[in-house]
Design a protein around this motif. Structure first.
Motif, PDB file in Angstrom:
ATOM      1  N   UNK A 506       5.316   1.383  -2.464  1.00 16.32           N
ATOM      2  CA  UNK A 506       5.814   0.141  -3.070  1.00 16.32           C
ATOM      3  C   UNK A 506       4.966  -0.131  -4.310  1.00 16.32           C
ATOM      4  N   UNK A 507       5.631  -0.399  -5.433  1.00 17.29           N
ATOM      5  CA  UNK A 507       4.919  -0.571  -6.717  1.00 17.29           C
ATOM      6  C   UNK A 507       5.533  -1.744  -7.478  1.00 17.29           C
ATOM      7  N   UNK A 508       4.612  -2.565  -8.069  1.00 16.88           N
ATOM      8  CA  UNK A 508       5.077  -3.669  -8.935  1.00 16.88           C
ATOM      9  C   UNK A 508       4.101  -3.786 -10.110  1.00 16.88           C
ATOM     10  N   UNK A 509       4.600  -4.403 -11.203  1.00 17.61           N
ATOM     11  CA  UNK A 509       3.782  -4.600 -12.413  1.00 17.61           C
ATOM     12  C   UNK A 509       3.948  -6.030 -12.895  1.00 17.61           C
ATOM     13  N   UNK A 510       2.793  -6.718 -13.124  1.00 21.69           N
ATOM     14  CA  UNK A 510       2.797  -8.105 -13.588  1.00 21.69           C
ATOM     15  C   UNK A 510       2.119  -8.156 -14.952  1.00 21.69           C
ATOM     16  N   UNK A 511       2.230  -9.309 -15.612  1.00 24.14           N
ATOM     17  CA  UNK A 511       1.772  -9.425 -16.989  1.00 24.14           C
ATOM     18  C   UNK A 511       0.260  -9.539 -17.120  1.00 24.14           C
ATOM     19  N   UNK A 512      -0.434 -10.042 -16.106  1.00 24.54           N
ATOM     20  CA  UNK A 512      -1.873 -10.280 -16.189  1.00 24.54           C
ATOM     21  C   UNK A 512      -2.595  -9.240 -15.352  1.00 24.54           C
ATOM     22  N   UNK A 513      -3.430  -8.445 -16.006  1.00 24.02           N
ATOM     23  CA  UNK A 513      -4.126  -7.399 -15.265  1.00 24.02           C
ATOM     24  C   UNK A 513      -5.260  -7.941 -14.411  1.00 24.02           C
ATOM     25  N   UNK A 514      -5.654  -9.205 -14.616  1.00 23.52           N
ATOM     26  CA  UNK A 514      -6.735  -9.787 -13.813  1.00 23.52           C
ATOM     27  C   UNK A 514      -6.230 -10.471 -12.541  1.00 23.52           C
ATOM     28  N   UNK A 516      -4.996 -10.914  -8.920  1.00 19.74           N
ATOM     29  CA  UNK A 516      -5.070 -10.198  -7.644  1.00 19.74           C
ATOM     30  C   UNK A 516      -3.955 -10.705  -6.732  1.00 19.74           C
ATOM     31  N   UNK A 517      -3.729 -10.001  -5.620  1.00 20.36           N
ATOM     32  CA  UNK A 517      -2.681 -10.403  -4.694  1.00 20.36           C
ATOM     33  C   UNK A 517      -2.867  -9.780  -3.323  1.00 20.36           C
ATOM     34  N   UNK A 518      -1.970 -10.165  -2.393  1.00 20.75           N
ATOM     35  CA  UNK A 518      -2.024  -9.629  -1.027  1.00 20.75           C
ATOM     36  C   UNK A 518      -0.649  -9.055  -0.680  1.00 20.75           C
ATOM     37  N   UNK A 519      -0.665  -8.052   0.213  1.00 27.50           N
ATOM     38  CA  UNK A 519       0.571  -7.436   0.711  1.00 27.50           C
ATOM     39  C   UNK A 519       0.806  -7.927   2.132  1.00 27.50           C
ATOM     40  N   UNK A 520       2.081  -8.279   2.412  1.00 27.45           N
ATOM     41  CA  UNK A 520       2.466  -8.772   3.739  1.00 27.45           C
ATOM     42  C   UNK A 520       3.497  -7.834   4.356  1.00 27.45           C
ATOM     43  N   UNK A 521       3.402  -7.668   5.663  1.00 32.43           N
ATOM     44  CA  UNK A 521       4.392  -6.909   6.448  1.00 32.43           C
ATOM     45  C   UNK A 521       4.965  -7.847   7.489  1.00 32.43           C
ATOM     46  N   UNK A 522       6.235  -8.202   7.292  1.00 34.62           N
ATOM     47  CA  UNK A 522       6.888  -9.180   8.177  1.00 34.62           C
ATOM     48  C   UNK A 522       6.078 -10.470   8.272  1.00 34.62           C
ATOM     49  N   UNK A 523       5.525 -10.907   7.123  1.00 31.27           N
ATOM     50  CA  UNK A 523       4.794 -12.162   7.060  1.00 31.27           C
ATOM     51  C   UNK A 523       3.331 -12.057   7.389  1.00 31.27           C
ATOM     52  N   UNK A 524       2.836 -10.907   7.813  1.00 32.64           N
ATOM     53  CA  UNK A 524       1.432 -10.737   8.161  1.00 32.64           C
ATOM     54  C   UNK A 524       0.769  -9.842   7.117  1.00 32.64           C
ATOM     55  N   UNK A 525      -0.488 -10.174   6.815  1.00 27.00           N
ATOM     56  CA  UNK A 525      -1.210  -9.441   5.783  1.00 27.00           C
ATOM     57  C   UNK A 525      -1.423  -7.992   6.226  1.00 27.00           C
ATOM     58  N   UNK A 526      -1.204  -7.082   5.296  1.00 22.36           N
ATOM     59  CA  UNK A 526      -1.385  -5.659   5.558  1.00 22.36           C
ATOM     60  C   UNK A 526      -2.866  -5.325   5.434  1.00 22.36           C
ATOM     61  N   UNK A 527      -3.386  -4.663   6.490  1.00 25.73           N
ATOM     62  CA  UNK A 527      -4.791  -4.263   6.482  1.00 25.73           C
ATOM     63  C   UNK A 527      -4.849  -2.777   6.149  1.00 25.73           C
ATOM     64  N   UNK A 528      -5.524  -2.378   5.055  1.00 24.35           N
ATOM     65  CA  UNK A 528      -5.567  -0.955   4.689  1.00 24.35           C
ATOM     66  C   UNK A 528      -6.390  -0.143   5.698  1.00 24.35           C
ATOM     67  N   UNK A 529      -5.956   1.119   5.894  1.00 24.51           N
ATOM     68  CA  UNK A 529      -6.700   2.041   6.748  1.00 24.51           C
ATOM     69  C   UNK A 529      -6.549   3.432   6.158  1.00 24.51           C
ATOM     70  N   UNK A 538      -5.113  -2.044 -13.486  1.00 24.94           N
ATOM     71  CA  UNK A 538      -4.529  -2.770 -14.615  1.00 24.94           C
ATOM     72  C   UNK A 538      -3.502  -3.772 -14.126  1.00 24.94           C
ATOM     73  N   UNK A 539      -2.290  -3.684 -14.650  1.00 25.36           N
ATOM     74  CA  UNK A 539      -1.225  -4.615 -14.269  1.00 25.36           C
ATOM     75  C   UNK A 539      -0.414  -4.099 -13.086  1.00 25.36           C
ATOM     76  N   UNK A 540      -0.723  -2.912 -12.566  1.00 22.06           N
ATOM     77  CA  UNK A 540       0.096  -2.280 -11.517  1.00 22.06           C
ATOM     78  C   UNK A 540      -0.584  -2.430 -10.162  1.00 22.06           C
ATOM     79  N   UNK A 541       0.199  -2.911  -9.187  1.00 19.25           N
ATOM     80  CA  UNK A 541      -0.258  -3.036  -7.799  1.00 19.25           C
ATOM     81  C   UNK A 541       0.587  -2.085  -6.936  1.00 19.25           C
TER      82      UNK A 541
END
Length: 1227
Positions: A506-514, A516-529, A538-541
């Protein structure tokens, strides 16, 4: 010619008066007085020789005097007298200066020399080619006296601009220099980010006069001396008088003093204390008190000094960072010396070096700093030599200016500049208001070596504005724009369908490279492993899921922190079901829309394309991939796959066989029930129709798949700038040649200053149009623009920068456009400059006219005119014309100022009227040889006929000069003679209308000697004289006679009577036995007659025949020492009124009387008169000023002794007296 004087007051609306030779000037045709805001001007029309007088402008309690110099050229071809302006010639000569290759100066002012009463001009030239605005120039005397406040009678400042060479010229003109003007001067020039200064010296030489074998020096008169000091103590009531006596005030914080060119220390050593004030005034000493303290110490040392042959100088001066040597000479070459600084012994170090060369002892101080500004001593045994070292600090320059910034609300702002010296003190301002730590904790100031920082931790909308950093040598300005936060989504996340053990991204790009954000799975925060990775570049998450399992199927969302955004997408898990089919099954490609229009797969440039194609068939089919174009393509083995467009490639494999993997960016992979087509890093050339063919013995199947590669747009071409105004411009651009395969959503515009590297964004909402009006720019600053194109994929690279441009606006229209005069063929117009001129300056004005009923505007003058008046000639009588005027500068033309009503070209009839000046309404008295220049103003239109007569007869043009103009007539006699006396009549005539006026001129000369002088009688100690009045009275009344006597033995003449009105007199108190001659002078307004009438025969005073023998008495000794019988009384008087100090004394023999003021002898001063009558002593002080206050002492001395008495005189200020003394001193 016309002379214009301009003055500017601190506040608008102040009432200003103009004076000519002490008389107030009223507005008339001759003198035009104008006032606009805080600017005032006096225009003198038709300047003649009589206008060569002193003028003054008065505003409140301030008065500035100035002079108009008019030169009269000699002409042999034209008898008409022409008067022209001429500057006062300079008595000093200045050599041609070399061009200065360093700093702002092209030519620096050089040292000059001038004699007392002469004039001199110092010139500085500044290169203007790289300057956007006129530089600021200041002239100083010494270290602190700004000469701008001294402009007037003795000093003028001029400036000009050479447009061809682009050089600014600044001049300092000193008029009628005196000894107090000598010393050091400084010229400072500064621009927005540069500073430079130059020092130079003025030497004033005295004039020596030899008279009666006595050399006299032309020191300032006592009256002038008192006047100058009075102005110093009274707060500079007349700012127009160049007066350096204010330097006598002690400065509290200054350490340096200007060193006179002569050895003032030697003069002070030899002079008595009573002369100290005169010496200080004569040589411009600024710190007399400090010099006297050091002089006292030096005198004490001289009495005791046996160890030093040469001591230290009283003071030294050195620039900061430079080296200086302090040297003494000792009597004993083997003597040891100690060096002390502020009483502490100096130790040898890298900065302090001690040297001993023979009798010389040298202290060298390297890299002088402000800490070295101190008192130093050299000690030899018990003897000391003192000196003071003054360290001069150079101005702090801004070497790297501030840069404009644009931030979002809440972001940290950091302004940075670099100065020429570490740890320098600077001042920060916002919109002209100084920023301090005490006012708010919002601002933080930081120093790091030569760098200076202003930090705003959390910016708000109120922080927008212009920020300024100032040093004592420069200024830098930058703009801060604070925008509300607004986030744009350039690329949202998309739904994914993946199979087991594949990768999901999953990839998105926003205008401000500074952001930050969080990823949710069915409303719950995704924990990286280890399997789930979250990245932010940069601007890509990105959210990457490796080895997808059925449990990963869910709704995924990305939420930027601080913004109300929610980007969502769904991950679908694809289950692969294996169906058993008969052995004989034709091949089948399992794709949606098979056999219909080609499937289209969209891939973003740079991303990976993975295409899974499920197939079936028994036996296992062979798969061939081809890239299809309009022309047939040739199949190629998958091992030769390349990514070049328009080249066909194929991959052959059988499912049961070993999997074959092709290498390269474009490749095909083999699986059991499907094949995979992969493109790594998709490019635009990868676009096209791809055909997959499956074959087996039973049959074949094929499918066409369209691959479309989308990308960010190409950069647009450089934008074009138009419609440039004072702080705005219009930016235009064209769409990019390639839109990246997606429609262009809008554009982003950026700008920067020409010399800066920081681009500042101008819009946060995408611009839909192809034009944009940029605002809030600084007039006179050079900018550049560039543009970005944005589509759904992202933002293009920036376009090339536009051509540099400068926001500049044309001036506003001229004001007060009126008609001044109209004749049969001319129209005189006048106007005032525009209210707003701007950074582009003013090149001139264009004047046009249009006939009534026509629309064609015709230029009235060839080219532009820089004056604010114009005379339009060669017009047709009777025409009705409209006039308009426009101001022109680099930006173009201003709006037009138009006279509403048409002007008829026709002379206006006006009755003749002579305005006789007040001083000519009575008899004008002139001496023989003087110049007569009579100006008679008049009015009348058309120009009247002017006739001069004397005693009814016409004037001789060879003897008397007449000059006529439209507004006045002048009678000019170069050298007056007695026959020029008489009644002169002026007649003005216009058609049948006339006006007359009469002027009486009386030319006078010295009278002749009296006649018929004779000695009528002699008796006792007396002689009687009588005479008759002179035959020639010089055309003036005889005011009296002066009678003198002379002893025949010596023939030295002594005045017996002066201003004696009778024609006979008796001369008494003649000495017995002597013979006397007598002579008489006659006197009138011109003075005494050149010769005298002298008696032919002497008067003999006979001795008597009887001899008297006095009795012999023992002489009694009546002598006694002087004694004051009545003391002096302390007095307080008002300035400007004569005052006397009286006391009584007795003593035998008669004592000799001396008067002193503050221990200074007054016997040689003409301001004071001393009387002694019957023991009563009187000191008369003529028109005292506050400077005459002090302690007065009367001292009586005879051979028996002496006595003295003292009193204090306090002189209170009187405004009227001060004004009278001021006018007297100036005259």
């Amino acid at each position: 010619s016309t002379a214009v004087f301009e003055a500017e007051t601190e506040k608008a609306g102040v009432k200003v008066k103009w004076q000519r030779a002490g008389t107030e000037i009223t507005d008339s045709e001759k003198y035009v007085i104008k006032a606009e805001g805080n600017k005032h001007s006096l225009t003198i029309n038709n300047v003649v020789k009589e206008d060569d007088v002193t003028y003054a402008v008065i505003a409140g309690s301030s008065k500035v005097k100035f002079e108009l110099k008019v030169k009269e050229p000699e002409s042999s071809q034209n008898t008409e007298e022409v008067l022209v302006f001429d500057s006062v010639p300079s008595a000093g000569t200045q050599p041609e200066e070399p061009v200065d290759p360093i700093g702002l100066f092209v030519t620096r002012p050089q040292d000059g020399e001038v004699t007392v009463g002469g004039n001199i001009t110092f010139t500085a030239k500044v290169a203007g080619e790289s300057l956007l605005k006129k530089p600021s120039v200041k002239w100083f005397k010494g270290k602190w006296m700004d000469l701008a406040s001294k402009v007037g009678q003795h000093l003028q400042l001029h400036d000009s601009y050479d447009r061809n060479n682009k050089v600014y010229t600044f001049e300092l003109e000193i008029i009628e220099a005196n000894m107090t003007f000598a010393g050091g001067y400084r010229c400072e020039v500064s621009t927005k980010d540069k500073f430079d200064s130059s020092n130079f010296n003025l030497t004033v030489n005295e004039i020596y006069h030899l008279c009666h074998d006595i050399v006299s020096f032309p020191f300032p008169s006592k009256t002038n001396y008192i006047f100058l000091l009075l102005r110093s103590t009274e707060g500079h009531d007349e700012a127009g008088e160049l007066n350096f006596s204010a330097l006598l005030k002690k400065r509290g914080d200054g350490k340096t003093e200007s060193q006179p060119d002569v050895d003032v220390w030697e003069i002070l050593r030899k002079a008595p204390p009573s002369e100290y004030e005169k010496i200080a005034f004569q040589y411009g000493i600024t710190d007399l008190r400090g010099m006297l303290k050091r002089l006292k110490r030096i005198k004490k040392e001289e009495k005791k000094s046996t160890a030093f042959l040469k001591k230290l100088d009283p003071a030294y001066q050195v620039d900061k960072g430079q080296k200086i040597k302090l040297m003494v000479e000792v009597a004993n070459p083997d003597a040891d010396v100690k060096w002390l600084k502020n009483g502490q012994e100096i130790q040898v170090s890298g900065r302090y070096i001690f040297e001993a060369v023979g009798n010389k002892r040298i202290l060298t101080i390297n890299h002088c700093s402000l800490a070295d500004d101190a008192a130093y001593e050299c000690v030899v045994g018990e003897e000391k030599s003192f000196t003071e070292l003054f360290v001069k600090e150079p101005p702090i320059l801004i070497t790297h200016p501030l840069e404009d910034q644009m931030v979002m609300v809440g972001e940290r702002v950091e302004f940075e500049c670099e100065v020429s010296e570490e740890g320098a003190t600077v001042k920060w301002e916002k919109d002209g208001v100084e920023l301090t730590r005490e006012e708010t904790f919002k601002y933080r100031f930081k120093k790091d070596g030569k760098k200076q920082y202003l930090i705003i931790n959390e910016s708000t909308k109120e922080d927008s504005g212009h920020y300024t950093v100032k040093t004592n040598g420069g200024v830098s300005v930058a703009e801060l724009i604070v925008q509300e936060k607004k986030l744009e989504v350039y690329q949202s996340i998309a739904d994914l369908t993946v199979k087991a053990r594949d990768q999901a991204v999953f990839k998105c790009e926003v205008s401000d490279e500074n952001v930050k954000g969080i990823w949710l799975k069915n409303g719950k925060e995704v924990v990286p492993d280890e399997r789930i990775k979250i990245s932010h570049i940069g601007r890509i998450h990105k959210l990457t899921i490796e080895d997808v399992t059925p449990g990963d199927e869910a709704d995924y969302s990305f939420i930027p922190q601080g913004f109300a955004y929610n980007l969502s997408a769904k991950l679908q898990f694809l289950e692969v079901k294996i169906d058993f089919v008969p052995r004989e099954e034709p091949p089948k490609i399992h794709l949606d829309c098979l056999g219909q229009s080609p499937d289209t797969i969209v891939v973003v440039a740079g991303n990976k394309l993975r295409l899974d194609v499920p197939i079936s068939g028994d036996p296992t089919p062979t798969v061939i991939w081809q890239k299809v174009n309009k022309h047939p393509s040739t199949p190629m083995d998958s091992s030769a796959v390349s990514g070049t467009t328009h080249i066909d490639f194929s991959c052959y494999f059988h499912c049961p066989q070993l999997l074959f993997e092709s290498e390269g960016r474009v490749r095909v992979e083999k699986h059991e029930d499907h094949c995979v087509f992969i493109i790594e890093g998709a490019e635009k050339e990868d676009e096209g129709v791809y055909r997959v063919i499956v074959k087996n013995p039973v049959g074949e199947d094929k499918a066409d798949i369209t691959v479309k590669v989308i990308d960010v747009p190409d950069p647009p071409e450089a934008p074009k700038i138009s419609n440039i105004g004072e702080d705005y411009c219009t930016v235009q651009w064209q769409p990019p040649k390639y839109d990246g395969g997606q429609p262009v959503l809008g554009y982003i515009l950026e700008r920067k200053k020409k010399k800066s590297y920081r681009w500042m964004r101008l819009n946060f909402d995408l611009l839909k149009e192809l034009t944009y009006e940029a605002k809030r720019m600084i007039e006179g600053v050079v900018y550049e623009m560039r543009i970005y194109a944005v589509n759904s994929i992202g933002m293009s690279r920036p376009s090339p920068a536009s051509q540099p441009f400068m926001p500049i606006a044309p001036p506003s229209e001229p004001t007060h456009f009126t008609v001044e005069d109209v004749s049969d063929s001319t129209v005189a117009l006048k106007w005032r400059p525009p209210e707003r001129i701007g950074a582009g300056g003013l090149d001139g004005y264009i004047v046009e006219y249009c006939k009534e009923g026509s629309t064609e505007w015709i230029p009235a003058l060839p080219g532009l005119t820089e004056r604010t008046s114009a005379l339009i000639k060669d017009l047709v009588t009777g025409d009705k014309l409209h006039f308009r005027i426009k101001a022109i500068n680099l930006a173009g033309e201003s709006g037009a100022a138009i006279i509403k009503e048409p002007i008829t070209v026709q002379e206006i009839l006006q009755r003749p009227k002579i305005w006789l000046p007040r001083h000519l309404r009575q008899t004008l008295v002139k001496k023989v040889g003087e110049t007569i220049n009579i100006v008679i103003p008049f009015q009348g239109k058309p120009r009247p006929k002017i006739t001069w007569t004397k005693d009814g007869q016409s004037l001789d043009a060879k003897d008397v000069g007449i000059r006529n103009s439209n507004t006045d007539t002048i009678l000019f006699i170069r050298k007056a003679e007695l026959h020029h006396s008489g009644a002169y009549e002026i007649t003005l005539q216009i058609e049948n209308m006339t006006d007359k006026v009469a002027i009486t001129i009386q030319i006078i000369d010295k009278p002749g000697p009296p006649q018929n002088i004779k000695l009528t009688d002699v008796w006792g100690f007396n002689a009687a004289l009588e005479w008759t009045p002179p035959q020639d009275d010089g055309n003036a009344q005889i005011l009296g006679y002066t009678v003198q006597k002379a002893d025949k033995k010596t023939m030295e003449w002594y005045t017996v009577f002066d201003h004696y009105r009778r024609t006979n007199c008796v001369v008494s108190e003649l000495i017995m036995g002597n013979e006397y001659f007598f002579r008489v002078f006659s006197e009138n307004l011109c003075g005494l007659s050149e010769t005298a009438a002298t008696t032919k025969n002497p008067a003999y005073i006979q001795k008597t025949g009887t001899t008297y023998k006095p009795p012999c008495y023992k002489e009694h000794d009546f002598s006694e020492p002087p004694k004051f019988t009545h003391p002096l009384v302390n007095r307080s008087v008002i300035a400007g009124y004569n005052t006397t100090l009286s006391c009584a004394v007795r003593g035998i023999p008669k004592p000799k009387i001396y008067w002193y003021k503050n221990k200074m002898d007054l016997s040689g001063d003409a301001k004071y008169r001393m009387f002694s009558k019957q023991g009563v002593l009187t000191l008369e002080i003529r028109k005292p000023t506050p400077f005459d206050g002090g302690f007065y002492t009367c001292k009586a001395v005879n051979e028996r002794g002496e006595a003295e008495i003292e009193c204090k005189l306090d002189v209170r200020g009187n405004h009227m007296s001060i004004m009278h003394n001021t006018n007297t001193a100036v005259k």
